[in-house]
Design an enzyme around this catalytic site. Structure first.
Site, mmCIF file in Angstrom:
data_model
loop_
_atom_site.group_PDB
_atom_site.id
_atom_site.type_symbol
_atom_site.label_atom_id
_atom_site.label_comp_id
_atom_site.label_asym_id
_atom_site.label_seq_id
_atom_site.Cartn_x
_atom_site.Cartn_y
_atom_site.Cartn_z
ATOM 1 N N ASP A 6 0.866 -1.184 0.000
ATOM 2 C CA ASP A 6 0.000 0.000 0.000
ATOM 3 C C ASP A 6 0.899 1.229 0.000
ATOM 4 O O ASP A 6 1.467 1.601 1.017
ATOM 5 C CB ASP A 6 -0.896 -0.031 1.238
ATOM 6 C CG ASP A 6 -1.660 1.263 1.445
ATOM 7 O OD1 ASP A 6 -1.923 1.956 0.452
ATOM 8 O OD2 ASP A 6 -1.995 1.575 2.610
ATOM 9 N N GLY A 8 1.323 4.898 0.038
ATOM 10 C CA GLY A 8 0.635 6.139 0.355
ATOM 11 C C GLY A 8 1.509 7.350 0.117
ATOM 12 O O GLY A 8 2.630 7.246 -0.380
ATOM 13 N N ARG A 11 4.228 6.887 3.370
ATOM 14 C CA ARG A 11 4.873 5.601 3.616
ATOM 15 C C ARG A 11 4.364 4.525 2.662
ATOM 16 O O ARG A 11 3.296 4.652 2.068
ATOM 17 C CB ARG A 11 4.618 5.129 5.065
ATOM 18 C CG ARG A 11 5.176 6.040 6.136
ATOM 19 C CD ARG A 11 5.054 5.358 7.509
ATOM 20 N NE ARG A 11 3.675 4.973 7.816
ATOM 21 C CZ ARG A 11 3.333 4.081 8.741
ATOM 22 N NH1 ARG A 11 4.270 3.453 9.438
ATOM 23 N NH2 ARG A 11 2.055 3.801 8.971
ATOM 24 N N ILE A 12 5.150 3.467 2.563
ATOM 25 C CA ILE A 12 4.754 2.264 1.826
ATOM 26 C C ILE A 12 4.576 1.158 2.855
ATOM 27 O O ILE A 12 5.543 0.730 3.484
ATOM 28 C CB ILE A 12 5.816 1.860 0.787
ATOM 29 C CG1 ILE A 12 6.128 3.027 -0.150
ATOM 30 C CG2 ILE A 12 5.361 0.632 0.006
ATOM 31 C CD1 ILE A 12 7.437 2.865 -0.914
ATOM 32 N N LYS A 13 3.332 0.730 3.052
ATOM 33 C CA LYS A 13 3.068 -0.361 3.971
ATOM 34 C C LYS A 13 3.069 -1.672 3.187
ATOM 35 O O LYS A 13 2.604 -1.712 2.048
ATOM 36 C CB LYS A 13 1.706 -0.176 4.655
ATOM 37 C CG LYS A 13 1.691 0.861 5.765
ATOM 38 C CD LYS A 13 1.716 2.288 5.259
ATOM 39 C CE LYS A 13 0.402 2.687 4.621
ATOM 40 N NZ LYS A 13 0.410 4.123 4.167
ATOM 41 N N GLY A 97 -10.057 6.765 -5.190
ATOM 42 C CA GLY A 97 -8.687 6.450 -4.791
ATOM 43 C C GLY A 97 -8.538 4.991 -4.412
ATOM 44 O O GLY A 97 -9.353 4.441 -3.669
ATOM 45 N N ASP A 99 -6.549 3.520 -2.450
ATOM 46 C CA ASP A 99 -6.399 3.274 -1.020
ATOM 47 C C ASP A 99 -7.764 3.210 -0.336
ATOM 48 O O ASP A 99 -8.011 2.354 0.527
ATOM 49 C CB ASP A 99 -5.516 4.338 -0.367
ATOM 50 C CG ASP A 99 -5.963 5.765 -0.667
ATOM 51 O OD1 ASP A 99 -6.730 5.993 -1.624
ATOM 52 O OD2 ASP A 99 -5.527 6.675 0.067
ATOM 53 N N THR A 122 -2.108 11.057 6.069
ATOM 54 C CA THR A 122 -1.791 12.401 5.606
ATOM 55 C C THR A 122 -3.080 13.178 5.360
ATOM 56 O O THR A 122 -3.213 14.341 5.736
ATOM 57 C CB THR A 122 -0.947 12.340 4.323
ATOM 58 O OG1 THR A 122 0.230 11.560 4.577
ATOM 59 C CG2 THR A 122 -0.547 13.728 3.875
ATOM 60 N N THR A 172 -2.642 28.014 24.238
ATOM 61 C CA THR A 172 -2.737 28.026 22.781
ATOM 62 C C THR A 172 -2.441 26.660 22.172
ATOM 63 O O THR A 172 -3.160 26.195 21.280
ATOM 64 C CB THR A 172 -1.781 29.082 22.197
ATOM 65 O OG1 THR A 172 -2.148 30.367 22.705
ATOM 66 C CG2 THR A 172 -1.864 29.099 20.676
#
Length: 238
Positions: A6, A8, A11-13, A97, A99, A122, A172
């Site tokens: 996967d 993304g 990252r690449i899982k 998409g 994913d 993300t 804040t």
């Protein structure tokens, strides 16, 4: 043996499945794609390799370079109208998409009731499946990290917040972090409230999933690497 990847934005899982269970899973940053060559050395003869890539053609090319020895068995997944018990009601099904499509397939394999499927990475995607497996649609919003960075970069006075969630923030940094969490979970809960199925649940996956899950007041469950689960089921049907 099936290898699922996967790819993304960040990252690449990856995962290796023997048809019964996951033998190994991991992830590498897109910048460290060269590390994928270790998979070829450790798992030299997979029957099938399935890739879901949303990071663009260049990233896909780099992945294929590292996995060149597997070229004859690499299949790049595409979104379809119907697969694995899910019917894709997107206006143009192939534009969904990959994913999101894989996450929906993975979710349907785990839950037969209506589902809200959240991918918190993300970007945060919030998609809805009804009890019949119809993908009704979904939303895309900036992920937790993007929201935090947008305030830091887009304003003169606000920092990149490292605060904590509070129901009534009094500094804040806490105000920013709490606002982001409220925005993300509020969107999830709002979409979930539209489901009429009393058995409905919410599945969350992705890097920020655990952080969001701790603040949800709806029925939910964490499911790690949900797109990989979808890829595994997709591989069994193709």
């Amino acid at each position: 043996m099936i290898v699922c990847l996967d790819s993304g934005n960040t990252r690449i899982k990856w995962g290796v499945h023997d048809g019964i269970e996951w033998l190994a899973q991991g992830a590498v940053a897109q910048a460290d794609v060269g590390q994928l060559s270790r998979l070829v050395a450790e798992w030299p003869q997979p029957e099938k390799v399935v890739l879901a890539n949303v990071a663009g053609a260049e990233a896909g090319g780099r992945i294929r370079e590292q996995l060149a020895a597997w070229s004859p068995v690499i299949h790049e997944a595409r979104s379809e109208f119907r697969r694995c018990g899910v019917t894709n009601l997107y206006k143009t099904p192939e534009r969904l998409g990959i994913d999101r499509w894989c996450a929906l397939l993975g979710a349907r394999a785990q839950v037969s009731a209506a589902i809200v499927v959240v991918m918190a990475g993300t970007a945060t995607t919030i998609d809805t499946l009804d009890a019949d497996g119809n993908f009704l649609g979904g939303v895309i919003m900036p992920g937790v990290g993007l929201m935090l960075r947008s305030l830091a970069h887009g304003t003169a006075a606000l920092p990149f917040a490292e605060g904590e969630y509070a129901a009534n923030p009094r500094c804040t940094d806490d105000a920013i972090v709490s606002g982001v969490i409220e925005a993300q979970t509020g969107a999830i809960e709002r979409i979930f409230s539209r489901l009429s199925d009393p058995a409905a649940c919410c599945l969350l996956s992705g890097g920020y999933a655990e952080q969001l899950a701790g603040h949800l007041v709806i029925r939910h469950r964490l499911t790690h690497n949900l797109p990989l689960e979808g890829l595994r089921h997709l591989a069994l049907e193709t």
